[in-house]
Enzyme design. Structure first.
Site, mmCIF file in Angstrom:
data_model
loop_
_atom_site.group_PDB
_atom_site.id
_atom_site.type_symbol
_atom_site.label_atom_id
_atom_site.label_comp_id
_atom_site.label_asym_id
_atom_site.label_seq_id
_atom_site.Cartn_x
_atom_site.Cartn_y
_atom_site.Cartn_z
ATOM 1 N N ARG A 124 -12.509 -9.223 0.861
ATOM 2 C CA ARG A 124 -12.414 -9.005 2.528
ATOM 3 C C ARG A 124 -13.979 -9.434 3.255
ATOM 4 O O ARG A 124 -13.820 -10.368 4.473
ATOM 5 C CB ARG A 124 -11.368 -8.031 3.199
ATOM 6 C CG ARG A 124 -9.850 -7.997 2.472
ATOM 7 C CD ARG A 124 -9.148 -6.868 2.376
ATOM 8 N NE ARG A 124 -7.814 -7.145 1.742
ATOM 9 C CZ ARG A 124 -6.602 -7.006 2.439
ATOM 10 N NH1 ARG A 124 -6.854 -6.678 3.758
ATOM 11 N NH2 ARG A 124 -5.896 -7.251 2.552
ATOM 12 N N ARG A 154 -10.790 3.287 5.902
ATOM 13 C CA ARG A 154 -9.282 3.624 5.694
ATOM 14 C C ARG A 154 -8.864 3.384 3.987
ATOM 15 O O ARG A 154 -7.419 3.302 3.865
ATOM 16 C CB ARG A 154 -8.745 1.836 5.810
ATOM 17 C CG ARG A 154 -6.974 1.409 6.066
ATOM 18 C CD ARG A 154 -7.398 0.758 6.819
ATOM 19 N NE ARG A 154 -6.816 -1.014 6.247
ATOM 20 C CZ ARG A 154 -7.377 -1.913 5.929
ATOM 21 N NH1 ARG A 154 -6.430 -2.564 7.326
ATOM 22 N NH2 ARG A 154 -7.357 -3.111 4.919
ATOM 23 N N ARG A 173 0.876 -1.614 -0.020
ATOM 24 C CA ARG A 173 0.045 0.746 0.037
ATOM 25 C C ARG A 173 0.944 1.027 0.155
ATOM 26 O O ARG A 173 2.048 0.786 0.924
ATOM 27 C CB ARG A 173 -1.038 0.253 1.131
ATOM 28 C CG ARG A 173 -1.694 -1.188 1.461
ATOM 29 C CD ARG A 173 -2.466 -1.330 2.654
ATOM 30 N NE ARG A 173 -3.400 -2.400 2.335
ATOM 31 C CZ ARG A 173 -4.083 -3.400 3.717
ATOM 32 N NH1 ARG A 173 -3.032 -2.896 4.925
ATOM 33 N NH2 ARG A 173 -4.294 -4.255 3.554
HETATM 34 P P1 ADP Z 1 -6.505 -4.688 10.521
HETATM 35 O O1 ADP Z 1 -5.352 -4.329 10.587
HETATM 36 O O2 ADP Z 1 -7.700 -5.513 11.194
HETATM 37 O O3 ADP Z 1 -6.487 -5.165 8.992
HETATM 38 P P2 ADP Z 1 -6.780 -1.649 10.936
HETATM 39 O O4 ADP Z 1 -5.907 -1.161 12.049
HETATM 40 O O5 ADP Z 1 -6.014 -1.118 9.534
HETATM 41 O O6 ADP Z 1 -7.524 -2.736 10.565
HETATM 42 O O7 ADP Z 1 -8.081 -0.471 10.850
HETATM 43 C C1 ADP Z 1 -8.815 -0.305 9.977
HETATM 44 C C2 ADP Z 1 -9.792 1.394 10.055
HETATM 45 O O8 ADP Z 1 -10.138 0.937 11.372
HETATM 46 C C3 ADP Z 1 -8.364 1.945 9.846
HETATM 47 O O9 ADP Z 1 -8.549 3.093 9.176
HETATM 48 C C4 ADP Z 1 -8.051 2.230 12.191
HETATM 49 O O10 ADP Z 1 -8.301 3.831 12.433
HETATM 50 C C5 ADP Z 1 -10.346 1.944 11.943
HETATM 51 N N1 ADP Z 1 -10.201 1.749 13.583
HETATM 52 C C6 ADP Z 1 -9.743 0.590 14.588
HETATM 53 N N2 ADP Z 1 -9.906 0.713 15.364
HETATM 54 C C7 ADP Z 1 -10.968 1.702 15.179
HETATM 55 C C8 ADP Z 1 -12.759 1.978 16.749
HETATM 56 N N3 ADP Z 1 -12.122 0.692 18.019
HETATM 57 N N4 ADP Z 1 -13.013 2.513 15.784
HETATM 58 C C9 ADP Z 1 -13.133 3.000 15.162
HETATM 59 N N5 ADP Z 1 -12.229 3.016 14.022
HETATM 60 C C10 ADP Z 1 -11.165 2.218 14.405
HETATM 61 P P1 5GP Z 2 -3.809 -7.155 4.427
HETATM 62 O O1 5GP Z 2 -3.374 -7.231 3.117
HETATM 63 O O2 5GP Z 2 -4.985 -6.139 5.400
HETATM 64 O O3 5GP Z 2 -2.026 -6.936 5.480
HETATM 65 O O4 5GP Z 2 -3.691 -8.523 5.583
HETATM 66 C C1 5GP Z 2 -5.093 -9.665 5.126
HETATM 67 C C2 5GP Z 2 -4.836 -10.532 6.298
HETATM 68 O O5 5GP Z 2 -3.358 -11.331 6.281
HETATM 69 C C3 5GP Z 2 -4.556 -10.470 7.679
HETATM 70 O O6 5GP Z 2 -6.096 -11.047 8.339
HETATM 71 C C4 5GP Z 2 -3.509 -10.531 7.867
HETATM 72 O O7 5GP Z 2 -3.352 -10.569 9.552
HETATM 73 C C5 5GP Z 2 -2.784 -11.846 7.807
HETATM 74 N N1 5GP Z 2 -1.622 -11.732 7.475
HETATM 75 C C6 5GP Z 2 -0.489 -10.957 7.437
HETATM 76 N N2 5GP Z 2 0.547 -11.658 7.277
HETATM 77 C C7 5GP Z 2 -0.322 -12.945 8.181
HETATM 78 C C8 5GP Z 2 1.224 -14.057 7.652
HETATM 79 O O8 5GP Z 2 2.188 -13.649 7.722
HETATM 80 N N3 5GP Z 2 0.417 -15.127 8.061
HETATM 81 C C9 5GP Z 2 -0.951 -15.075 7.791
HETATM 82 N N4 5GP Z 2 -1.661 -16.663 7.909
HETATM 83 N N5 5GP Z 2 -1.784 -13.738 7.819
HETATM 84 C C10 5GP Z 2 -1.732 -13.171 7.757
#
Ligand code: ADP
Ligand code: 5GP
Length: 386
Positions: free
Chosen positions: A278, A267, A174
């Site tokens: 997703r 996001r 990203r």
């Molecule tokens: P993940 O890593 O699980 O994919 P992120 O940490 O990137 O998710 O969070 C996705 C979005 O949700 C981000 O824009 C983040 O700022 C927002 N976010 C995370 N926790 C909360 C919350 N408790 N309430 C509202 N927004 C949240």
């Molecule tokens: P993202 O593309 O949003 O970074 O991650 C997508 C998903 O892949 C998330 O559910 C994250 O937890 C999972 N993921 C990230 N790294 C790993 C990894 O090393 N192993 C597995 N099994 N899942 C992962």
């Protein structure tokens, strides 16, 4: 081939009557289990290798096994001694203190399983580490639930307590993501080869891309004395749970599916098609995460501050959140040291110090509480200097 050494460390020798192997001619050792002789090391083209060959004594045939796990770097010599009839303790001479103790697993449950799957002779290396290290923390949950935000907050607040396991992925970076920091962005063919070579602890196809945790990613963090945090999907969490690694696993749920969708869209990092994929996958992940008993804890990320406080409570309960383990250290052994084993205690007599001067240095390595093992580190070693 090494030969036995007699030694009489006062007060201890009577307890250690078993023979030993030690590094000498060509840096090679041979350890026999039943009809098989495991020969480690040898010097081809001048460099001392730590390769493994197996002699089947009933047929006289040699076999080169498939070697899994991280291999130790070549060294000037080593000693080898059989433990528990399923692994060989290999002590490297003249190596850095954190690179001295290794285990070659030859008949452990892990190796037995791999032999069956791969239908060939298999051995697996695992590095020995003093002390227990702290349990890694697995955090899973559907995309957009807030895992990354929680982890970033934790690492910002406790930079010396926690370290992130940097996964490999075949997905494109990203905009703000940096290679080696957020992920190791990798080509599929390279990652597939590394998986085949046993470099990964777990891997899974997630949302159409390959993601995986390398052994190195976790061990680099743990070896530095920090607690390792893994952000992996439910399939990955299941693989880790089935392995010999002890972890704490936490599943993060959204307060509702609508809120999850809102966060994922908010996001702004995925295309509409990717968001749809997703969200579809989130349904299955939520079902599995909540119902399978796979996770030690389930947290709902509704109010962020509340969820973060609950996460900290869990981590504090399992060892102080501020605790920093001292980096794992080990012993430094000279070329020509000797080893002997009884029960689960290994006696190591140095003979010389690191400057080559005669020394009575003696170590007792207690292997009675080993944890983990190939393809991870083997932890729980206790070492006392006499
Ligand atoms: P993940 O890593 O699980 O994919 P992120 O940490 O990137 O998710 O969070 C996705 C979005 O949700 C981000 O824009 C983040 O700022 C927002 N976010 C995370 N926790 C909360 C919350 N408790 N309430 C509202 N927004 C949240
Ligand atoms: P993202 O593309 O949003 O970074 O991650 C997508 C998903 O892949 C998330 O559910 C994250 O937890 C999972 N993921 C990230 N790294 C790993 C990894 O090393 N192993 C597995 N099994 N899942 C992962």
């Amino acid at each position: 081939m090494g030969e036995g050494h007699e030694f009489s460390p006062e007060g201890l020798e009577a307890n250690f009557p078993v023979g030993l192997d030690l590094d000498s001619d060509g840096g090679q050792t041979a350890t026999t289990i039943g009809e098989k002789e495991y020969v480690i090391g040898g010097s081809d083209d001048g460099a001392v290798s730590i390769g493994v060959r197996i002699l089947d004594k009933s047929t006289g045939k040699w076999e080169i096994p498939m070697v899994l796990g991280m291999e130790p770097a070549p060294c000037r010599g080593h000693s080898a001694v059989l433990l528990n009839n399923d692994k060989i303790l290999v002590l490297k001479s003249d190596s850095a203190p954190d690179d001295c103790i290794w285990f070659l697993e030859v008949d452990t449950p892990f190796v037995k399983t791999k032999k069956k799957i791969l239908e060939s002779e298999v051995v697996a290396w695992s590095k020995g580490v003093k002390g227990d290290g702290s349990k890694p923390v697995v955090i899973s949950g559907p995309s957009g639930v807030g895992k990354g935000t929680l982890i970033n907050r934790l690492m910002d607040e406790y930079p010396s307590s926690f370290g992130f396991s940097v996964s490999h992925t075949t997905r494109a970076p990203r905009q703000k993501e940096k290679d080696g920091v957020h992920y190791h962005f990798t080509e599929r063919s390279i990652m597939e080869k590394d998986i085949k070579d046993g470099k990964f602890l777990e891997f899974a196809n997630v949302h159409g891309n390959l993601y995986g945790t390398s052994i190195e990613a976790v061990e680099v963090v743990t070896d530095s004395g920090k607690r390792c945090i893994l952000d992996i999907d439910v399939q990955g969490a299941r693989s880790v749970k089935a392995s010999s690694l002890e972890v704490i696993s936490i599943f993060i749920c959204p307060p509702s599916f609508e809120e999850l969708e809102k966060r994922l869209r908010g996001r702004g990092t995925e295309t509409e098609e990717q968001i749809q994929k997703r969200l579809r996958n989130a349904l299955a992940e939520l079902e599995q995460g909540k119902s399978s008993g796979l996770f030690d804890h389930i947290l709902v990320n509704d109010n962020f501050e509340t969820c973060y406080a609950n996460l900290k409570k869990i981590l504090d309960r399992d060892g102080s959140i501020n605790a920093v383990c001292p980096p794992s250290e080990s012993i430094k052994l000279p070329v020509g040291h000797s080893v002997s084993v009884m029960d689960q205690k290994v006696l190591i007599r140095c003979g010389k110090d690191e400057h080559g001067k005669a020394s009575n240095s003696l170590f007792v390595l207690d292997t009675s509480s080993l944890k983990g093992g190939a393809p991870w580190r083997t932890r729980g070693l206790k070492c006392v200097r006499h």
